[in-house]
Write an enzyme that holds these catalytic residues in place. Sequence first.
Site, short mmCIF file in Angstrom:
data_model
loop_
_atom_site.label_atom_id
_atom_site.label_comp_id
_atom_site.label_asym_id
_atom_site.label_seq_id
_atom_site.Cartn_x
_atom_site.Cartn_y
_atom_site.Cartn_z
CG MET A 50 -10.71 -3.35 6.81
SD MET A 50 -9.22 -2.71 5.73
CE MET A 50 -8.39 -1.72 6.62
CG ASP B 289 -5.52 -3.11 4.20
OD1 ASP B 289 -6.24 -2.48 3.39
OD2 ASP B 289 -4.20 -2.88 4.53
N GLY B 290 -3.52 -4.10 7.17
CA GLY B 290 -3.42 -3.15 8.33
C GLY B 290 -2.32 -3.80 9.61
N GLY B 291 -1.45 -3.38 9.66
CA GLY B 291 -0.40 -3.89 10.68
C GLY B 291 0.15 -5.16 10.14
N GLY C 33 1.71 -1.63 4.29
CA GLY C 33 2.15 -0.16 3.87
C GLY C 33 3.24 0.08 4.53
CB SER C 34 4.25 1.26 7.93
OG SER C 34 3.47 0.23 8.57
N GLY D 88 -1.80 4.66 7.98
CA GLY D 88 -0.89 3.44 7.89
C GLY D 88 -0.06 3.55 9.25
N GLY D 89 0.59 2.47 9.64
CA GLY D 89 1.36 2.51 10.85
C GLY D 89 0.71 2.11 12.19
CG MET E 71 -8.51 6.70 2.94
SD MET E 71 -7.07 6.89 4.53
CE MET E 71 -6.42 5.47 4.28
CG HIS F 261 -8.89 -0.62 0.80
ND1 HIS F 261 -8.24 -0.58 1.96
CD2 HIS F 261 -10.34 -0.51 1.02
CE1 HIS F 261 -9.09 -0.47 2.96
NE2 HIS F 261 -10.43 -0.81 2.58
CG ASP G 294 -4.80 2.20 1.39
OD1 ASP G 294 -3.92 1.81 1.98
OD2 ASP G 294 -5.79 1.35 1.43
CG MET H 190 -11.13 2.70 3.18
SD MET H 190 -9.18 2.86 3.91
CE MET H 190 -8.39 2.76 2.52
CG HIS I 202 -4.13 -2.16 -0.65
ND1 HIS I 202 -5.17 -2.90 -0.90
CD2 HIS I 202 -4.25 -1.25 -0.06
CE1 HIS I 202 -5.95 -2.57 -0.01
NE2 HIS I 202 -5.47 -1.55 0.52
N GLY J 299 -7.92 4.38 7.88
CA GLY J 299 -7.80 5.59 7.81
C GLY J 299 -6.39 5.95 7.88
CB SER K 80 -0.64 0.00 1.14
OG SER K 80 -1.19 1.51 1.66
C1 DX5 Z 1 -5.78 1.45 6.12
C2 DX5 Z 1 -5.46 1.06 4.72
C3 DX5 Z 1 -4.16 0.06 4.64
C4 DX5 Z 1 -2.91 1.00 5.22
C5 DX5 Z 1 -2.14 -0.25 5.92
O1 DX5 Z 1 -6.86 2.30 6.15
O2 DX5 Z 1 -6.50 0.59 4.43
O3 DX5 Z 1 -4.23 -0.44 3.52
O4 DX5 Z 1 -2.44 1.48 4.37
O5 DX5 Z 1 -0.79 0.36 6.37
P1 DX5 Z 1 -0.10 -0.69 7.17
O6 DX5 Z 1 0.47 -1.67 6.71
O7 DX5 Z 1 0.99 0.19 7.55
O8 DX5 Z 1 -0.82 -0.90 8.55
ZN ZN Z 2 -6.14 -0.65 2.33
#
Ligand code: DX5
Ligand code: ZN
Length: 227
Positions: free
Chosen positions: A137, A175-177, A197-198, A144-145, A37, A66, A35, A68, A33, A142, A10
């Site tokens: 999720m 998706d996430g962490g 992402g991060s 990253g990180g 928003m 994605h 994001d 959102m 991916h 909303g 991401s």
């Molecule tokens: C959060 C996004 C994720 C996010 C993941 O709302 O949908 O795709 O970018 O970032 P990490 O991998 O850093 O949690």
């Molecule tokens: Zn995402």
Amino acid sequence: VSHPISIAPSILTADFGRLAEEVSGLDGADRLHLDVMDGHFVPNLTFGPVVVSAIRKATTLPIDCHLMISTPERYVEAYRQAGADRLIIHAEATVHLHRLLQHIRSGGAEAGVALNPATPIIDLDEVLPELDYVLIMSVNPGFGGQSFIKGAVRKISRMRRLLDRHAPKVSLGVDGGIGPETAGQVVEAGADSLIAGSAVFNERASPAENIRALRAAIQGVGSRKDG
Ligand code: DX5
Ligand code: ZN
């Protein structure tokens, strides 16, 4: 049905001043991916179709958007035109989920649905035939990180069992962490698509090295048998 493990970085924590460069250097990634928003469905605002079409020109990777965003019906065509191969909408963002998934498919994109941490998998019971992809999720969307929500592991295994029974071809993402320290358990639980992402875009190492570390962390884990 066995699903090879797909890694989709991401770009949320990438350098937005060098986006084309960042997305062209993702050796080892299977998909990208993006994001999207809207600052309404989630408390953050990122980018729209114009950025997606710029990224489309900078990479040959398949693109997942994605979304959102509230009332995603309004934007299905726009993101498809911008170059998305798969559109992932939120079950919580639309009143007419069944119709929206059909609408996405009729436009030629793969139909994905994302579930926020509080949304039960039973909400997908009636739309499994309309789906190509489910995204669990493991953070509240909303940003990253954020840190991984542990309950996502059980949710993934319950989702995989439901899909194996009623829609085995559907790919299951998380998706996430997601990073080397969490990837093993989610693959073990049945995820075949990892969004990171991060863990990919950070100061520690290059994206390619971070993707290699992620791939190494799932080597041989949960090598799912056919059937
Ligand atoms: C959060 C996004 C994720 C996010 C993941 O709302 O949908 O795709 O970018 O970032 P990490 O991998 O850093 O949690
Ligand atoms: Zn995402």
